[in-house]
Design an enzyme around this catalytic site. Sequence first.
Site, PDB file in Angstrom:
ATOM      1  N   ARG A 175      98.967  22.728  88.295  1.00  0.00           N
ATOM      2  CA  ARG A 175     100.060  22.366  87.383  1.00  0.00           C
ATOM      3  C   ARG A 175     101.418  22.809  87.921  1.00  0.00           C
ATOM      4  NH1 ARG A 175      97.544  24.779  82.166  1.00  0.00           N
ATOM      5  NH2 ARG A 175      95.895  25.498  83.547  1.00  0.00           N
TER       6      ARG A 175
ATOM      7  N   GLU B 231      92.345  34.806  83.956  1.00  0.00           N
ATOM      8  CA  GLU B 231      92.039  35.058  82.540  1.00  0.00           C
ATOM      9  C   GLU B 231      90.601  34.600  82.277  1.00  0.00           C
ATOM     10  OE1 GLU B 231      94.401  32.743  79.865  1.00  0.00           O
ATOM     11  OE2 GLU B 231      93.753  33.856  78.093  1.00  0.00           O
TER      12      GLU B 231
HETATM   13  O1  LIG Z   1      98.160  34.399  85.331  1.00  0.00           O
HETATM   14  P1  LIG Z   1      96.763  33.948  85.586  1.00  0.00           P
HETATM   15  O2  LIG Z   1      95.757  34.677  84.742  1.00  0.00           O
HETATM   16  O3  LIG Z   1      96.408  33.970  87.035  1.00  0.00           O
HETATM   17  O4  LIG Z   1      96.626  32.455  85.084  1.00  0.00           O
HETATM   18  C1  LIG Z   1      97.582  31.477  85.284  1.00  0.00           C
HETATM   19  C2  LIG Z   1      97.038  30.344  86.087  1.00  0.00           C
HETATM   20  O5  LIG Z   1      95.973  29.707  85.381  1.00  0.00           O
HETATM   21  C3  LIG Z   1      96.216  28.310  85.329  1.00  0.00           C
HETATM   22  O6  LIG Z   1      95.697  27.671  86.415  1.00  0.00           O
HETATM   23  P2  LIG Z   1      94.233  27.074  86.503  1.00  0.00           P
HETATM   24  O7  LIG Z   1      93.472  27.927  87.465  1.00  0.00           O
HETATM   25  O8  LIG Z   1      93.666  26.923  85.142  1.00  0.00           O
HETATM   26  O9  LIG Z   1      94.446  25.715  87.243  1.00  0.00           O
HETATM   27  P3  LIG Z   1      95.202  24.326  87.078  1.00  0.00           P
HETATM   28  O10 LIG Z   1      96.671  24.556  87.187  1.00  0.00           O
HETATM   29  O11 LIG Z   1      94.679  23.601  88.266  1.00  0.00           O
HETATM   30  O12 LIG Z   1      94.821  23.689  85.778  1.00  0.00           O
HETATM   31  C4  LIG Z   1      97.708  28.216  85.355  1.00  0.00           C
HETATM   32  O13 LIG Z   1      98.137  26.927  85.776  1.00  0.00           O
HETATM   33  C5  LIG Z   1      98.111  29.299  86.297  1.00  0.00           C
HETATM   34  O14 LIG Z   1      98.110  28.855  87.647  1.00  0.00           O
HETATM   35  N1  LIG Z   2      95.880  30.165  77.806  1.00  0.00           N
HETATM   36  C1  LIG Z   2      96.176  29.346  78.804  1.00  0.00           C
HETATM   37  N2  LIG Z   2      96.656  28.099  78.553  1.00  0.00           N
HETATM   38  C2  LIG Z   2      96.950  27.276  79.575  1.00  0.00           C
HETATM   39  N3  LIG Z   2      96.799  27.582  80.853  1.00  0.00           N
HETATM   40  C3  LIG Z   2      96.336  28.803  81.139  1.00  0.00           C
HETATM   41  N4  LIG Z   2      96.103  29.423  82.295  1.00  0.00           N
HETATM   42  C4  LIG Z   2      95.631  30.647  82.043  1.00  0.00           C
HETATM   43  N5  LIG Z   2      95.577  30.872  80.733  1.00  0.00           N
HETATM   44  C5  LIG Z   2      96.003  29.733  80.141  1.00  0.00           C
END
Ligand SMILES: O=P(O)(O)OC[C@H]1O[C@H](OP(=O)(O)OP(=O)(O)O)[C@H](O)[C@@H]1O
Ligand SMILES: Nc1ncnc2[nH]cnc12
Length: 219
Positions: free
Chosen positions: A104, A141
Amino acid sequence: MTASSPLPGAPSVSSNTPVPSPGSQSRPVRAWDGPLDEAPELSGVLTELVVDNLREIPDFPEPGVLFRDITPLLANGKAFANLIDGLAAHYRGHIDAVAGLESRGFVLAAPLAVHLGLGMITVRKGGKLPGPVLGEDYSLEYGTARMEIRPDTVVAGQRVLVIDDVLATGGTAAASISLLERAGAQVVAVCMLLELAGLGGRERLPGRRIDSVVTFPAS
Ligand SMILES: O=P(O)(O)OC[C@H]1O[C@H](OP(=O)(O)OP(=O)(O)O)[C@H](O)[C@@H]1O
Ligand SMILES: Nc1ncnc2[nH]cnc12
C-alpha cells in the site's frame, strides 16, 4: 484521532478543492523553507480528507484486528489527488527520493515521487526482487515478514522519505529504514497516512521525524 496544526504557506487542500489538470498551473511553492525537522505538522485539512474516506473492518484479517481500509480514499480521485498535492507541498525541496513500502505504500510513493520529479525506491516483501538484495526480518501486528531492497536503487547520501499507509507495531518501517540506511540513504522523515497509537510503532522508531496524517488512539 488527533488533528495536526496547519502548515504555514501550504496550499489550501480540501476534498472540495478543484484539482488542477497537469500543466495548467505553475508548480506549488514549497511549504516550508526551514529544516525539515523543524517543519510544522501536516495540515489538518489532510487529516479530515483521510478520515472522511476511510473504512473500518472489524476482525480482519483475523479476530481482534480492526482493519483500517484506505481503498475508499484511493477510489475518490479528487481526495487522492488533493492528498498527494498536500504531501508534495510539505516535502518539496527537502527530499531526494521517495521510498514506498510494499504494497500500500507503493500506491502513495509513486504519485508523490512523480509529482515532485523524484525517483521512487521500492522496499519489497521478501522474495520478490531479483538479487543482489539486502534483507531484514521483522514481526508484524499479525504475523512475521521480511523486507528487501536492491541497494543499487539507492544513491549514497540521498535524503529519503519513507511512506506507507499504516504505522502499527513499527516493524515494517523499522526494517525498511534499516535497509535504506545500510544501502547508504539518509532517511529524513517517515510519512504515514494512519498511525495506530498504542501498538509501539513510534517507540520502535526513536529519534525519527514521523508525520502521521491521522493518529488513532489506542483502542
Ligand atoms: O507497523 P507494522 O506493524 O509493521 O504494520 C504496518 C504494515 O502492515 C501493513 O502491511 P501489510 O503487511 O498488511 O501489507 P500490504 O500493504 O501489502 O497490504 C501496512 O501496509 C504496513 O506496511
Ligand atoms: N489495523 C490495521 N489496519 C490496516 N492495515 C494495517 N496494517 C497493520 N495493522 C493494520
